[in-house]
Design an enzyme around this catalytic site. Sequence first.
Site, PDB file in Angstrom:
ATOM      1  N   GLU A 191       0.838  -1.196   0.000  1.00  0.00           N
ATOM      2  CA  GLU A 191       0.000   0.000   0.000  1.00  0.00           C
ATOM      3  C   GLU A 191       0.880   1.256   0.000  1.00  0.00           C
ATOM      4  O   GLU A 191       1.837   1.341   0.750  1.00  0.00           O
ATOM      5  CB  GLU A 191      -0.906  -0.016   1.237  1.00  0.00           C
ATOM      6  CG  GLU A 191      -1.841   1.151   1.317  1.00  0.00           C
ATOM      7  CD  GLU A 191      -2.613   1.362   0.027  1.00  0.00           C
ATOM      8  OE1 GLU A 191      -3.319   0.461  -0.424  1.00  0.00           O
ATOM      9  OE2 GLU A 191      -2.484   2.466  -0.571  1.00  0.00           O
ATOM     10  N   PHE A 192       0.505   2.220  -0.835  1.00  0.00           N
ATOM     11  CA  PHE A 192       1.313   3.441  -0.954  1.00  0.00           C
ATOM     12  C   PHE A 192       0.579   4.678  -0.441  1.00  0.00           C
ATOM     13  O   PHE A 192       1.034   5.800  -0.663  1.00  0.00           O
ATOM     14  CB  PHE A 192       1.738   3.653  -2.407  1.00  0.00           C
ATOM     15  CG  PHE A 192       2.629   2.547  -2.930  1.00  0.00           C
ATOM     16  CD1 PHE A 192       3.993   2.560  -2.666  1.00  0.00           C
ATOM     17  CD2 PHE A 192       2.096   1.487  -3.648  1.00  0.00           C
ATOM     18  CE1 PHE A 192       4.818   1.537  -3.128  1.00  0.00           C
ATOM     19  CE2 PHE A 192       2.908   0.455  -4.110  1.00  0.00           C
ATOM     20  CZ  PHE A 192       4.272   0.484  -3.845  1.00  0.00           C
ATOM     21  N   ALA A 205      13.672  20.513   3.539  1.00  0.00           N
ATOM     22  CA  ALA A 205      14.467  20.318   4.750  1.00  0.00           C
ATOM     23  C   ALA A 205      13.551  20.597   5.933  1.00  0.00           C
ATOM     24  O   ALA A 205      12.597  21.357   5.812  1.00  0.00           O
ATOM     25  CB  ALA A 205      15.640  21.283   4.751  1.00  0.00           C
ATOM     26  N   GLY A 206      13.823  19.977   7.063  1.00  0.00           N
ATOM     27  CA  GLY A 206      12.963  20.210   8.225  1.00  0.00           C
ATOM     28  C   GLY A 206      13.471  19.463   9.435  1.00  0.00           C
ATOM     29  O   GLY A 206      14.559  18.876   9.406  1.00  0.00           O
ATOM     30  N   GLY A 255       9.273  11.417  10.470  1.00  0.00           N
ATOM     31  CA  GLY A 255       8.844  10.455  11.485  1.00  0.00           C
ATOM     32  C   GLY A 255       7.802   9.552  10.875  1.00  0.00           C
ATOM     33  O   GLY A 255       7.874   9.223   9.697  1.00  0.00           O
ATOM     34  N   CYS A 296       6.049   4.586   9.181  1.00  0.00           N
ATOM     35  CA  CYS A 296       6.589   3.818   8.061  1.00  0.00           C
ATOM     36  C   CYS A 296       8.072   4.058   7.769  1.00  0.00           C
ATOM     37  O   CYS A 296       8.865   3.120   7.854  1.00  0.00           O
ATOM     38  CB  CYS A 296       5.771   4.081   6.812  1.00  0.00           C
ATOM     39  SG  CYS A 296       4.106   3.409   6.956  1.00  0.00           S
ATOM     40  N   LYS A 317      10.886   2.674  10.356  1.00  0.00           N
ATOM     41  CA  LYS A 317      10.968   1.208  10.493  1.00  0.00           C
ATOM     42  C   LYS A 317      11.266   0.526   9.152  1.00  0.00           C
ATOM     43  O   LYS A 317      11.973  -0.469   9.094  1.00  0.00           O
ATOM     44  CB  LYS A 317       9.689   0.658  11.124  1.00  0.00           C
ATOM     45  CG  LYS A 317       8.521   0.500  10.170  1.00  0.00           C
ATOM     46  CD  LYS A 317       7.396  -0.335  10.777  1.00  0.00           C
ATOM     47  CE  LYS A 317       6.129  -0.300   9.933  1.00  0.00           C
ATOM     48  NZ  LYS A 317       6.223  -0.817   8.591  1.00  0.00           N
ATOM     49  N   ARG A 322       3.386   8.351  15.806  1.00  0.00           N
ATOM     50  CA  ARG A 322       4.457   7.353  15.850  1.00  0.00           C
ATOM     51  C   ARG A 322       5.758   7.956  15.302  1.00  0.00           C
ATOM     52  O   ARG A 322       5.771   8.517  14.221  1.00  0.00           O
ATOM     53  CB  ARG A 322       4.042   6.099  15.057  1.00  0.00           C
ATOM     54  CG  ARG A 322       2.952   5.304  15.775  1.00  0.00           C
ATOM     55  CD  ARG A 322       2.502   4.096  14.998  1.00  0.00           C
ATOM     56  NE  ARG A 322       1.552   4.414  13.935  1.00  0.00           N
ATOM     57  CZ  ARG A 322       0.907   3.503  13.204  1.00  0.00           C
ATOM     58  NH1 ARG A 322       1.117   2.221  13.410  1.00  0.00           N
ATOM     59  NH2 ARG A 322       0.061   3.873  12.264  1.00  0.00           N
TER      60      ARG A 322
HETATM   61  N1  LIG Z   1       0.066   3.885   8.081  1.00  0.00           N
HETATM   62  C1  LIG Z   1       0.461   4.091   6.838  1.00  0.00           C
HETATM   63  O1  LIG Z   1       0.493   5.222   6.342  1.00  0.00           O
HETATM   64  C2  LIG Z   1       0.886   2.942   5.974  1.00  0.00           C
HETATM   65  C3  LIG Z   1       1.031   3.138   4.597  1.00  0.00           C
HETATM   66  C4  LIG Z   1       1.407   2.074   3.803  1.00  0.00           C
HETATM   67  C5  LIG Z   1       1.651   0.836   4.379  1.00  0.00           C
HETATM   68  N2  LIG Z   1       1.530   0.667   5.722  1.00  0.00           N
HETATM   69  C6  LIG Z   1       1.755  -0.666   6.278  1.00  0.00           C
HETATM   70  O2  LIG Z   1       0.492  -1.272   6.514  1.00  0.00           O
HETATM   71  C7  LIG Z   1       0.538  -2.106   7.676  1.00  0.00           C
HETATM   72  C8  LIG Z   1      -0.494  -1.659   8.683  1.00  0.00           C
HETATM   73  O3  LIG Z   1      -0.170  -0.349   9.098  1.00  0.00           O
HETATM   74  P1  LIG Z   1      -1.201   0.546   9.931  1.00  0.00           P
HETATM   75  O4  LIG Z   1      -0.593   1.888  10.042  1.00  0.00           O
HETATM   76  O5  LIG Z   1      -2.560   0.399   9.340  1.00  0.00           O
HETATM   77  O6  LIG Z   1      -1.147  -0.216  11.349  1.00  0.00           O
HETATM   78  P2  LIG Z   1      -2.084  -0.021  12.597  1.00  0.00           P
HETATM   79  O7  LIG Z   1      -1.267  -0.342  13.782  1.00  0.00           O
HETATM   80  O8  LIG Z   1      -2.809   1.283  12.522  1.00  0.00           O
HETATM   81  O9  LIG Z   1      -3.208  -1.166  12.417  1.00  0.00           O
HETATM   82  C9  LIG Z   1      -2.962  -2.523  12.501  1.00  0.00           C
HETATM   83  C10 LIG Z   1      -4.210  -3.186  13.088  1.00  0.00           C
HETATM   84  O10 LIG Z   1      -4.081  -4.612  12.974  1.00  0.00           O
HETATM   85  C11 LIG Z   1      -4.703  -5.198  14.116  1.00  0.00           C
HETATM   86  N3  LIG Z   1      -4.253  -6.587  14.237  1.00  0.00           N
HETATM   87  C12 LIG Z   1      -3.045  -7.071  14.612  1.00  0.00           C
HETATM   88  N4  LIG Z   1      -3.041  -8.419  14.561  1.00  0.00           N
HETATM   89  C13 LIG Z   1      -4.259  -8.789  14.126  1.00  0.00           C
HETATM   90  C14 LIG Z   1      -4.868 -10.059  13.851  1.00  0.00           C
HETATM   91  N5  LIG Z   1      -4.216 -11.207  14.006  1.00  0.00           N
HETATM   92  N6  LIG Z   1      -6.151 -10.086  13.440  1.00  0.00           N
HETATM   93  C15 LIG Z   1      -6.832  -8.916  13.284  1.00  0.00           C
HETATM   94  N7  LIG Z   1      -6.306  -7.699  13.514  1.00  0.00           N
HETATM   95  C16 LIG Z   1      -5.038  -7.638  13.924  1.00  0.00           C
HETATM   96  C17 LIG Z   1      -4.298  -4.257  15.243  1.00  0.00           C
HETATM   97  O11 LIG Z   1      -5.132  -4.397  16.369  1.00  0.00           O
HETATM   98  C18 LIG Z   1      -4.412  -2.884  14.567  1.00  0.00           C
HETATM   99  O12 LIG Z   1      -5.703  -2.336  14.748  1.00  0.00           O
HETATM  100  C19 LIG Z   1       1.984  -2.013   8.164  1.00  0.00           C
HETATM  101  O13 LIG Z   1       2.720  -3.063   7.614  1.00  0.00           O
HETATM  102  C20 LIG Z   1       2.456  -0.686   7.612  1.00  0.00           C
HETATM  103  O14 LIG Z   1       3.846  -0.649   7.444  1.00  0.00           O
HETATM  104  C21 LIG Z   1       1.130   1.694   6.532  1.00  0.00           C
END
Ligand SMILES: NC(=O)c1ccc[n+]([C@@H]2O[C@H](COP(=O)([O-])OP(=O)(O)OC[C@H]3O[C@@H](n4cnc5c(N)ncnc54)[C@H](O)[C@@H]3O)[C@@H](O)[C@H]2O)c1
Length: 436
Positions: free
Chosen positions: A149-150, A253-254, A258, A261, A264, A329
Amino acid sequence: MRIAVIGSGYVGLVAATCFADSGNDVVCVDIDEAKVEGLKQGIIPIYEPGLEEMVERNTRVGRLSFTTNLAEAVKPAEVVFIAVGTPEGENGDADLQYVLAAARDIGRAIERYTVVVNKSTVPVGTADRVREEIAAVTRVEFDVVSNPEFLKEGAAIEDFVKPDRVVIGTNSERAREIMAELYAPFCRKSDRILFMDNRSAELTKYAANAMLATRISFMNEIARLCERVDADVDMVRQGIGSDSRIGLAFLYAGASFGGSCFPKDIKALYSTARENGLDFELLRAVTNVNAEQKRILLTKALRHFGNNIEGMTFGVWGLAFKPKTDDMREAPSIVLIEGLLGKGARVVAHDPVAHRTARKIFGDRIGYADTPYGAVEGVDALFLVTEWNEFRRPDFERMKRLMKQPVIFDGRNVFEPKKMRERGFTYYGIGRGRDA
Ligand SMILES: NC(=O)c1ccc[n+]([C@@H]2O[C@H](COP(=O)([O-])OP(=O)(O)OC[C@H]3O[C@@H](n4cnc5c(N)ncnc54)[C@H](O)[C@@H]3O)[C@@H](O)[C@H]2O)c1
């Protein structure tokens, strides 16, 4: 299509809602009971522009529902998305325990051919591991697709429904057709789907984030140089960004990047490289530059106040790691505020939406102001950490009247240094000429 989305966080909830909005029947699953209970009552656990209304609309017509019962959601689904968290694990690699646990539960639940889609950001080879987990507990046919996902928090819906591209990693023709059909409504103007193998898809996500983070750390190093040679990083940004080979995006620049994504994902990519015998030096530098950049506002403040800020009060504008989200985060504000508190200073902060998140981190150790002006009353200096739009055109005269000392540390280069000095402020930006 009947879809199950495992994980109802920033990615899962947005994906589920957008798929429901394009006519699919979507069940969103989470293990967090309070979150699911809230969602059932229309309480959205995160701030994301437009999401609440879209969830409400799709829940009302019955296309979107929420449950903690994974099996119940997965059984009737043709496509199951895994969108759970992949936090930083030991040694910086991605912790896959939630992805693999979800995969096992999916394997136990499926009753007919199912496409299992990894939407979480996962290291190269995870599709194989997910396949193994599922195959160990079922004889039912299935395919594992890698569909990173982007989306950007703060513009998540817009990004999801109008993607620059959709990356789909699979070698299965059957899965490919189903994924093409599912994404067709979001790619009407032009074909934006890039099909590739699982491993390339998995790596594409990390490479994209690493490239963007590299641009930021590069510009932050240029900013440091600007302060030494009396050049203006914003001029340099425009000068290089107007080159079509470089482009203007992600050249600001800033006070560091954080978020959930970049930090980590860079570490996880570095870890993948190391495990495969490659020392990805550039990534190490990107992380190191960023770590130092997180301390830059405090460093500037200590220099300005002669290394002693004990008993002083500081205002902070912006707590979220970027505008239009409540996500904190890895936010630079945390490092700054902890640093200020550690030196015996007091902090009053204002963020348009992140106070609830901030309370979980700081509790009552800082003050929370309802307005930007509340956060500058009687302060010795103001730090601008997140570039929310409402901070761009404040009433400077009012600020000067409210502040004990008219000193501003602008961590996002929102203001023009020359104008700020004319307005009577002592102003520090990032890389805007020789530092005063
Ligand atoms: N946040 C972003 O902008 C973004 C963008 C692109 C990709 N990602 C990736 O997408 C993934 C999710 O990120 P996020 O920010 O949505 O995380 P998040 O922490 O907001 O949500 C993850 C959810 O998964 C739930 N969960 C964990 N284990 C579970 C299970 N076994 N069954 C059901 N639910 C479960 C948690 O309770 C939580 O609500 C990560 O790998 C992240 O790197 C995030």
